[in-house]
Write an enzyme that holds these catalytic residues in place. Structure first.
Site, mmCIF file in Angstrom:
data_model
loop_
_atom_site.group_PDB
_atom_site.id
_atom_site.type_symbol
_atom_site.label_atom_id
_atom_site.label_comp_id
_atom_site.label_asym_id
_atom_site.label_seq_id
_atom_site.Cartn_x
_atom_site.Cartn_y
_atom_site.Cartn_z
ATOM 1 N N ARG A 109 41.855 13.613 36.467
ATOM 2 C CA ARG A 109 42.546 13.591 37.759
ATOM 3 C C ARG A 109 42.902 12.176 38.202
ATOM 4 O O ARG A 109 43.986 11.949 38.765
ATOM 5 C CB ARG A 109 41.684 14.294 38.814
ATOM 6 C CG ARG A 109 42.292 14.351 40.219
ATOM 7 C CD ARG A 109 43.754 14.738 40.235
ATOM 8 N NE ARG A 109 44.053 15.935 39.466
ATOM 9 C CZ ARG A 109 45.273 16.268 39.093
ATOM 10 N NH1 ARG A 109 46.297 15.484 39.370
ATOM 11 N NH2 ARG A 109 45.468 17.375 38.392
ATOM 12 N N LYS A 144 56.479 -1.576 52.888
ATOM 13 C CA LYS A 144 56.099 -0.219 53.293
ATOM 14 C C LYS A 144 55.463 0.512 52.103
ATOM 15 O O LYS A 144 55.996 1.478 51.565
ATOM 16 C CB LYS A 144 57.313 0.533 53.824
ATOM 17 C CG LYS A 144 57.875 -0.093 55.093
ATOM 18 C CD LYS A 144 59.141 0.602 55.556
ATOM 19 C CE LYS A 144 59.707 -0.086 56.795
ATOM 20 N NZ LYS A 144 60.979 0.527 57.237
ATOM 21 N N LYS A 176 62.083 -11.912 62.458
ATOM 22 C CA LYS A 176 62.648 -10.721 63.094
ATOM 23 C C LYS A 176 62.763 -10.943 64.597
ATOM 24 O O LYS A 176 62.431 -12.012 65.110
ATOM 25 C CB LYS A 176 61.777 -9.503 62.776
ATOM 26 C CG LYS A 176 61.719 -9.185 61.286
ATOM 27 C CD LYS A 176 61.033 -7.845 61.037
ATOM 28 C CE LYS A 176 61.080 -7.481 59.559
ATOM 29 N NZ LYS A 176 60.531 -6.134 59.295
ATOM 30 N N GLU A 205 66.470 -11.951 59.959
ATOM 31 C CA GLU A 205 67.092 -10.651 60.219
ATOM 32 C C GLU A 205 68.201 -10.820 61.254
ATOM 33 O O GLU A 205 67.998 -11.440 62.302
ATOM 34 C CB GLU A 205 66.034 -9.683 60.747
ATOM 35 C CG GLU A 205 66.554 -8.296 61.077
ATOM 36 C CD GLU A 205 65.471 -7.436 61.695
ATOM 37 O OE1 GLU A 205 64.859 -6.648 60.956
ATOM 38 O OE2 GLU A 205 65.226 -7.575 62.911
ATOM 39 N N ASP A 226 70.661 -6.026 59.147
ATOM 40 C CA ASP A 226 69.912 -4.825 59.472
ATOM 41 C C ASP A 226 70.776 -3.792 60.178
ATOM 42 O O ASP A 226 71.405 -4.078 61.200
ATOM 43 C CB ASP A 226 68.720 -5.191 60.356
ATOM 44 C CG ASP A 226 67.818 -4.013 60.646
ATOM 45 O OD1 ASP A 226 67.639 -3.164 59.753
ATOM 46 O OD2 ASP A 226 67.294 -3.924 61.771
#
Length: 294
Positions: A109, A144, A176, A205, A226
């Site tokens: 597993r 992320k 940012k 950004e 962005d």
């Protein structure tokens, strides 16, 4: 596709944590211990149940070695038949394990969880890489990632033909909106970073063409556009390239936010260098892999 630099130390840590979860404090598989004699040997194959791109093959050996170390057993021999970054078809045998069946099933597993996850990331990335082919734009990952799996997931992105943007908050500065507000503007934020960390890459950004020019005049040579529409992105790219050409400066431009595979080629053709996609690591479905005894 680059499969270099498999992050073995990170993989060993992940394997150890996964086996802690699966085998518990006594390193015990109660079912296999009860039903399989310690000296019973056999052959297991890791088989693709669906098409995809393989990533994480070196993990198999790490899991087998760790299981053997915890149980005092002998690790099965291993024959990995397909290299990372290779396309899989349903039915392909990725690897063959030959030896003590208890060890094989105790490792099963953990091997499949990690391989399925990483192969899913590589497969998803390959779709984006294919969509951008011929545009001059390369797909990037983001921060992320699954906590604890960042190095492995970013390796999987490379297996799928993508590129790693930054590994964390420590290796590239990303200015940012909140940084601009806290520092008192783009110029102040850029200057503060450059003074404290003179050698780090600084990306800013931007959401408008005017912001892009402001960032360039502040000193940044790396823009992240962005959530721009196609028209606004084309305008911003043209303005930034012209600004750089006038000064003999090379400008890197990245697009991010709200992008889909359906529009990837159109955005890639605007002249950007990079397209960052958080979904590569936060939304990739697994590739179905199984272990069959033969």
């Amino acid at each position: 596709m680059s499969t270099e630099h498999f992050p073995e130390p990170d993989a060993r840590r992940v394997v150890a944590t996964a086996l802690d979860e699966d085998l518990g404090p006594q390193s015990l598989d109660v079912t296999s211990t009860a039903t399989i004699p310690a000296d019973q040997v056999g052959v297991g194959q890791v088989v693709a149940r669906a098409p995809g791109v393989l990533a994480g093959g070196p993990v198999i050996a790490l899991v087998l070695d760790e299981v053997a170390a915890r149980t005092g057993g002998v690790p099965p021999s291993l024959d990995v038949r397909i290299a990372d970054g290779t396309a899989l078809e349903r039915g392909d045998v990725v690897a063959e394990l030959r030896g003590p069946l208890r060890q094989v099933l105790m490792a099963e597993r953990t091997v499949l969880n990690i391989l399925s996850r990483l192969s899913g990331v590589a497969t998803h990335t390959q779709r984006w890489s294919d969509a951008l082919a011929g545009t001059g734009c390369t797909v990037l990952d983001t921060r992320k990632t699954t906590p604890g799996l960042r190095a492995l997931e970013k390796y999987a992105v490379r297996c799928g033909g993508g590129t790693n943007k930054r590994m964390g908050l420590f290796d590239v500065a990303m200015v940012k909106d909140n940084h601009k507000i806290a520092a008192g503007g783009v110029g102040a934020a850029y200057a503060a970073i450059r003074e404290r960390f003179p050698d780090v890459t600084v990306e800013v950004e931007v959401t408008t063409t005017a912001e892009a020019i402001e960032a360039l005049e502040a000193g940044s040579r790396f823009l992240m556009c962005d959530n721009m529409s196609l028209d606004l992105l084309r305008e911003t790219v043209a303005a930034a390239r012209a600004w750089g050409a006038e000064r003999g400066e090379s400008i890197e431009i990245e697009a991010t936010g709200g992008l889909t595979l359906e529009v990837a080629a159109d955005y890639g053709a605007t002249g950007i260098d990079w397209m960052s996609v958080g979904g590569l690591t936060h939304s990739s479905p697994i590739v179905d892999l199984a272990l069959d005894l033969v």
